[in-house]
Design an enzyme around this catalytic site. Structure first.
Site, PDB file in Angstrom:
ATOM      1  N   ASP A   1      -9.513   0.118   4.244  1.00  0.00           N
ATOM      2  CA  ASP A   1      -8.204  -0.491   4.831  1.00  0.00           C
ATOM      3  C   ASP A   1      -8.680  -1.205   6.465  1.00  0.00           C
ATOM      4  O   ASP A   1      -9.413  -0.172   7.139  1.00  0.00           O
ATOM      5  CB  ASP A   1      -7.341   0.306   4.818  1.00  0.00           C
ATOM      6  CG  ASP A   1      -5.749  -0.190   4.842  1.00  0.00           C
ATOM      7  OD1 ASP A   1      -5.705  -1.219   5.565  1.00  0.00           O
ATOM      8  OD2 ASP A   1      -4.813   0.151   4.321  1.00  0.00           O
TER       9      ASP A   1
ATOM     10  N   HIS B   1       0.816  -1.146   0.235  1.00  0.00           N
ATOM     11  CA  HIS B   1      -0.036  -0.029  -0.067  1.00  0.00           C
ATOM     12  C   HIS B   1       0.914   1.243   0.135  1.00  0.00           C
ATOM     13  O   HIS B   1       0.181   2.293  -0.118  1.00  0.00           O
ATOM     14  CB  HIS B   1      -1.027   0.091   0.983  1.00  0.00           C
ATOM     15  CG  HIS B   1      -2.297   0.606   0.917  1.00  0.00           C
ATOM     16  ND1 HIS B   1      -3.404   0.468   1.835  1.00  0.00           N
ATOM     17  CD2 HIS B   1      -2.768   1.360  -0.145  1.00  0.00           C
ATOM     18  CE1 HIS B   1      -4.405   1.272   1.204  1.00  0.00           C
ATOM     19  NE2 HIS B   1      -4.084   1.743   0.121  1.00  0.00           N
TER      20      HIS B   1
ATOM     21  N   HIS C   1      -6.238  -0.932   8.588  1.00  0.00           N
ATOM     22  CA  HIS C   1      -5.142   0.050   9.078  1.00  0.00           C
ATOM     23  C   HIS C   1      -5.247   1.344   8.485  1.00  0.00           C
ATOM     24  O   HIS C   1      -5.660   1.753   7.535  1.00  0.00           O
ATOM     25  CB  HIS C   1      -3.826  -0.371   8.767  1.00  0.00           C
ATOM     26  CG  HIS C   1      -3.803  -2.118   9.129  1.00  0.00           C
ATOM     27  ND1 HIS C   1      -3.948  -2.979   8.069  1.00  0.00           N
ATOM     28  CD2 HIS C   1      -3.341  -2.886  10.217  1.00  0.00           C
ATOM     29  CE1 HIS C   1      -3.584  -4.094   8.570  1.00  0.00           C
ATOM     30  NE2 HIS C   1      -3.640  -3.955   9.773  1.00  0.00           N
TER      31      HIS C   1
ATOM     32  N   GLU D   1      -2.200  -5.071  -1.854  1.00  0.00           N
ATOM     33  CA  GLU D   1      -1.966  -5.982  -0.761  1.00  0.00           C
ATOM     34  C   GLU D   1      -2.765  -7.332  -0.841  1.00  0.00           C
ATOM     35  O   GLU D   1      -2.736  -8.026  -0.145  1.00  0.00           O
ATOM     36  CB  GLU D   1      -2.354  -5.351   0.502  1.00  0.00           C
ATOM     37  CG  GLU D   1      -1.753  -4.299   1.051  1.00  0.00           C
ATOM     38  CD  GLU D   1      -0.172  -4.486   1.460  1.00  0.00           C
ATOM     39  OE1 GLU D   1       0.117  -5.436   1.591  1.00  0.00           O
ATOM     40  OE2 GLU D   1       0.338  -3.262   1.840  1.00  0.00           O
TER      41      GLU D   1
ATOM     42  N   ASP E   1      -6.823  -6.225   2.649  1.00  0.00           N
ATOM     43  CA  ASP E   1      -7.114  -6.521   4.209  1.00  0.00           C
ATOM     44  C   ASP E   1      -8.352  -5.761   4.915  1.00  0.00           C
ATOM     45  O   ASP E   1      -8.467  -6.058   5.994  1.00  0.00           O
ATOM     46  CB  ASP E   1      -5.899  -6.595   4.952  1.00  0.00           C
ATOM     47  CG  ASP E   1      -5.216  -5.160   5.275  1.00  0.00           C
ATOM     48  OD1 ASP E   1      -5.958  -4.156   5.352  1.00  0.00           O
ATOM     49  OD2 ASP E   1      -4.054  -4.834   5.632  1.00  0.00           O
TER      50      ASP E   1
ATOM     51  N   ASP F   1      -7.546  -1.699   0.168  1.00  0.00           N
ATOM     52  CA  ASP F   1      -6.375  -2.672   0.629  1.00  0.00           C
ATOM     53  C   ASP F   1      -7.148  -3.856   0.814  1.00  0.00           C
ATOM     54  O   ASP F   1      -8.336  -3.791   1.457  1.00  0.00           O
ATOM     55  CB  ASP F   1      -5.684  -2.284   1.928  1.00  0.00           C
ATOM     56  CG  ASP F   1      -4.718  -3.128   2.538  1.00  0.00           C
ATOM     57  OD1 ASP F   1      -4.819  -4.301   2.363  1.00  0.00           O
ATOM     58  OD2 ASP F   1      -3.749  -2.621   3.046  1.00  0.00           O
TER      59      ASP F   1
ATOM     60  N   ASP G   1      -2.702   3.398   8.306  1.00  0.00           N
ATOM     61  CA  ASP G   1      -1.331   3.749   7.438  1.00  0.00           C
ATOM     62  C   ASP G   1      -0.854   5.260   7.549  1.00  0.00           C
ATOM     63  O   ASP G   1      -0.617   6.104   6.479  1.00  0.00           O
ATOM     64  CB  ASP G   1      -1.599   3.397   5.952  1.00  0.00           C
ATOM     65  CG  ASP G   1      -2.057   1.932   5.923  1.00  0.00           C
ATOM     66  OD1 ASP G   1      -1.676   1.128   6.437  1.00  0.00           O
ATOM     67  OD2 ASP G   1      -2.555   1.570   4.772  1.00  0.00           O
TER      68      ASP G   1
ATOM     69  N   HIS H   1       4.726   0.848   3.972  1.00  0.00           N
ATOM     70  CA  HIS H   1       3.218   0.532   3.626  1.00  0.00           C
ATOM     71  C   HIS H   1       2.202   1.050   4.917  1.00  0.00           C
ATOM     72  O   HIS H   1       1.273   1.058   4.788  1.00  0.00           O
ATOM     73  CB  HIS H   1       2.708  -0.806   3.164  1.00  0.00           C
ATOM     74  CG  HIS H   1       2.887  -1.768   4.359  1.00  0.00           C
ATOM     75  ND1 HIS H   1       2.203  -3.135   4.087  1.00  0.00           N
ATOM     76  CD2 HIS H   1       3.606  -2.041   5.476  1.00  0.00           C
ATOM     77  CE1 HIS H   1       2.460  -3.811   5.401  1.00  0.00           C
ATOM     78  NE2 HIS H   1       3.155  -3.096   6.000  1.00  0.00           N
TER      79      HIS H   1
END
Length: 311
Positions: free
Chosen positions: A134, A107, A136, A283, A240, A238, A138, A151
């Site tokens: 996402d 990412h 996360h 990702e 995830d 992303d 980031d 990332h």
């Protein structure tokens, strides 16, 4: 299945970004190939789009880089150079009237893909809105990251913080304004990132918000924020963001993510708003996947964002 409100004859430019230098786990550099094998170009052509899939960024392998890994953050100079090259490609796509779809790769690439779109829009007096899907946030800087993995830093750099080189790819800097950035589906946020979110005024919808309000209400508000006074919306997805049950092929899985239908609803609403100007799909890690399931689901979500409908 057919197109609904999305422009029926959009020009889509697939840009492969086979890089894992921003991540700790190996394998995500094979993500662009996995996504292509899953039929990305054919799915989009079936929707009536013109698809150009000849664009790829040449990125050195870890094995080709010095053993010192350029210090910490890891591979920062190489990541920055690759992101600058990607920014030139996404900017050119927007100038040409195409929708750049960047296939990752980790990412950290968004520090380049979004910066390029922002640069092209700035040339015509507009700015870009950003929706970040996402698990996360980031939003670390090199000073706050415990891992040094780039990332985990692109949002901070797109907002103009952190490393001077990585945060200055867009012209002018910063690439995005906090008032037009929305992070959706978070469920794993470090304490320094919480402080950055509060200090910089970034709007966040966690998975709890989605649980309590529903994905439609969350996405309506996210789209309104990202489109307010902007020339278009860049969606950075992303894999995830999805629950690991749906998408096992990711390097940093977190339980309790978006379901299959929540993800498709979000992408369908993005298509409905008719403001999508660029898309990242990142990702996807085939080394960790099962029978290319994560890549295939990502292609389906890409198609929904670009107009796939049941009726």
């Amino acid at each position: 299945m057919a197109l609904a409100s999305f422009p029926a004859m959009a020009h889509v430019r697939l840009i492969g970004f086979p890089m894992d230098l921003g991540a700790a786990r190996r394998g995500v550099d094979m993500g662009p190939s996995a996504i292509r094998i899953a039929g990305a170009a054919d799915r989009l052509r079936a929707l009536g789009h013109t698809v150009d899939e000849a664009h790829n960024i040449d990125i050195p392998l870890r094995e080709e880089l010095p053993a010192t890994r350029e210090g910490r953050p890891q591979y920062l100079a190489t990541v920055t150079a690759a992101c600058a090259q990607l920014a030139m490609e996404t900017a050119k796509s927007v100038r040409d009237g195409a929708i750049p779809v960047t296939l990752g790769g980790d990412h950290s690439l968004a520090a380049g893909s979004v910066a390029g779109v922002a640069t092209a829009l700035a040339e015509r007096g507009e700015r870009v809105g950003l929706i970040w899907l996402d698990a996360h946030s980031d939003i670390h800087t090199p000073a706050t990251s415990a891992t040094g993995n780039v990332h985990g830093m692109p949002v901070a750099h797109l907002l103009g913080h952190g490393d001077e080189g990585l945060s200055s790819i867009a012209v002018p800097r910063p690439a995005v304004r906090a008032e037009n950035v929305v992070l959706v589906g978070l469920r794993d946020v470090d304490q320094p990132e919480r402080e950055h979110i509060r200090e910089w005024g970034v709007r966040v919808f966690t998975m709890r918000d989605i649980d309590e309000r529903g994905i439609a209400a969350v996405m309506r508000e996210a789209l309104e924020i990202a489109s307010r006074g902007t020339g278009g919306i860049h969606v950075s997805f992303d894999a995830d963001w999805l629950d690991p049950i749906e998408a096992p092929g990711v390097g940093t899985p977190v339980r309790g993510g978006a379901t299959y239908r929540e993800a498709h609803t979000a992408m369908e609403m993005i298509a409905d708003c008719e403001q999508l100007i660029a898309l990242d799909v990142v990702e996807v890690n085939p080394v960790l996947d099962r029978e290319n399931r994560t890549a295939e689901l990502s292609v389906g979500l890409m198609a929904s964002a670009l107009g796939l409908r049941v009726l």
